[in-house]
Design a protein around this motif. Structure first.
Motif, short mmCIF file in Angstrom:
data_model
loop_
_atom_site.label_atom_id
_atom_site.label_comp_id
_atom_site.label_asym_id
_atom_site.label_seq_id
_atom_site.Cartn_x
_atom_site.Cartn_y
_atom_site.Cartn_z
N ALA A 40 0.83 -1.21 0.00
CA ALA A 40 0.00 0.00 0.00
C ALA A 40 0.87 1.26 0.00
CB ALA A 40 -0.93 0.00 1.21
N ALA A 41 1.92 1.25 0.85
CA ALA A 41 2.80 2.42 0.91
C ALA A 41 3.56 2.60 -0.40
CB ALA A 41 3.78 2.27 2.07
N LEU A 64 11.04 2.97 -1.84
CA LEU A 64 11.13 3.90 -0.71
C LEU A 64 9.88 3.84 0.16
CD1 LEU A 64 12.69 7.04 -2.47
CD2 LEU A 64 13.84 5.33 -1.02
N GLY A 65 8.75 3.52 -0.43
CA GLY A 65 7.53 3.36 0.37
C GLY A 65 7.37 1.96 0.91
N PHE A 66 7.79 0.97 0.10
CA PHE A 66 7.57 -0.43 0.47
C PHE A 66 8.41 -0.86 1.67
CE2 PHE A 66 8.80 -4.90 0.04
CZ PHE A 66 7.56 -5.53 0.04
N ALA A 117 3.57 5.77 -2.94
CA ALA A 117 4.82 6.45 -3.31
C ALA A 117 4.98 6.56 -4.82
CB ALA A 117 6.01 5.70 -2.72
N GLY A 118 4.34 5.68 -5.57
CA GLY A 118 4.44 5.73 -7.03
C GLY A 118 5.45 4.74 -7.56
#
Length: 235
Positions: A113-114, A125-127, A118-119
């Motif tokens: 989801a993260a 960087l989000g994962f 983040a794209g």
């Protein structure tokens, strides 16, 4: 067996009718076994019995999430056997180290989801942070997460087993199965009751260990008292 495997594929997509229809492939004795297993998971699944759940859950995670994660990381063409290999490894890990499955079971969805937020260019960087932080929180709250997961799995196994066990007794079961959301709601109520019981009513493993230790000390004390009474009585 092939028909059962095909029916299980319904759980790879949003297909409530297919989820419920699997009961038709189970004989009556299997339905009774499922009822006993489901009830056991509702009552005791969050404790040491969680190993029974974490192994299959780990295998399911491997089958479902390996292609998704591979696609997110740009590995569009992976070996078709990779999900099965990962599922086997996670099943073994689940049986041996259940908190590891809790870590992945909480961390991976949050990481995906993260990463989505983040794209594509900053997916990692989000994962990664969400995976680590969410997984650690899940592992710390392993008893609570395990109780909830075990209750959900146990509730579903219980209702499917009940449908299979009662399938030969008339059209009532067919009528109930034709309303899959009713079956899902019933399973949800069982899962809620099981979660509340295991978290709020049933003693934690630490409390149970303390109670066992107290009973053992009391037993030894009574044995010593009887030995002293016997010794002095003989004299």
């Amino acid at each position: 067996m092939e028909g059962l495997i095909q029916a299980l594929k319904a759980y790879q997509s949003f297909n409530p009718q297919g989820w419920v229809a699997i009961y038709r492939l189970l004989p009556m004795w299997a339905g009774i076994v499922c009822c006993v297993l489901g009830l056991s998971l509702l009552l005791f699944g969050g404790g040491r019995f969680f190993r029974v759940v974490s192994g299959p859950v780990g295998a399911l995670m491997g089958l479902m999430w390996t292609p998704v994660i591979a696609a997110r990381f740009g590995l569009a063409e992976i070996d078709p056997r990779a999900p099965t290999v990962v599922a086997t490894m996670l099943a073994i890990v689940g049986f041996v180290v259940p908190p590891a499955i809790t870590f992945l079971g909480v961390g991976i969805p949050l990481g995906l989801a993260a990463g989505q937020l983040a794209g594509p260019s900053d997916f990692m960087l989000g994962f990664a942070p969400a995976l680590i932080i969410g997984g650690l929180v899940g592992a710390i709250l392993h008893r609570f997460v395990g109780a909830i997961v075990a209750s959900i799995v146990g509730a579903w196994i219980l209702v499917i087993g009940a449908l299979a066990a009662l399938h030969q007794f008339g059209g009532l079961v067919e009528t109930m199965a034709s309303q899959p959301w009713g079956v899902i709601i019933a399973a949800g109520l069982f899962a809620l009751a099981g979660s509340v019981y295991q978290i709020a009513v049933r003693p934690s493993p630490e409390e149970m260990e303390k109670m066992r230790a107290q009973k053992e000390r009391l037993r030894l004390r009574k044995a010593e008292e009887k030995a002293l009474e016997k010794r002095w009585g003989v004299k």
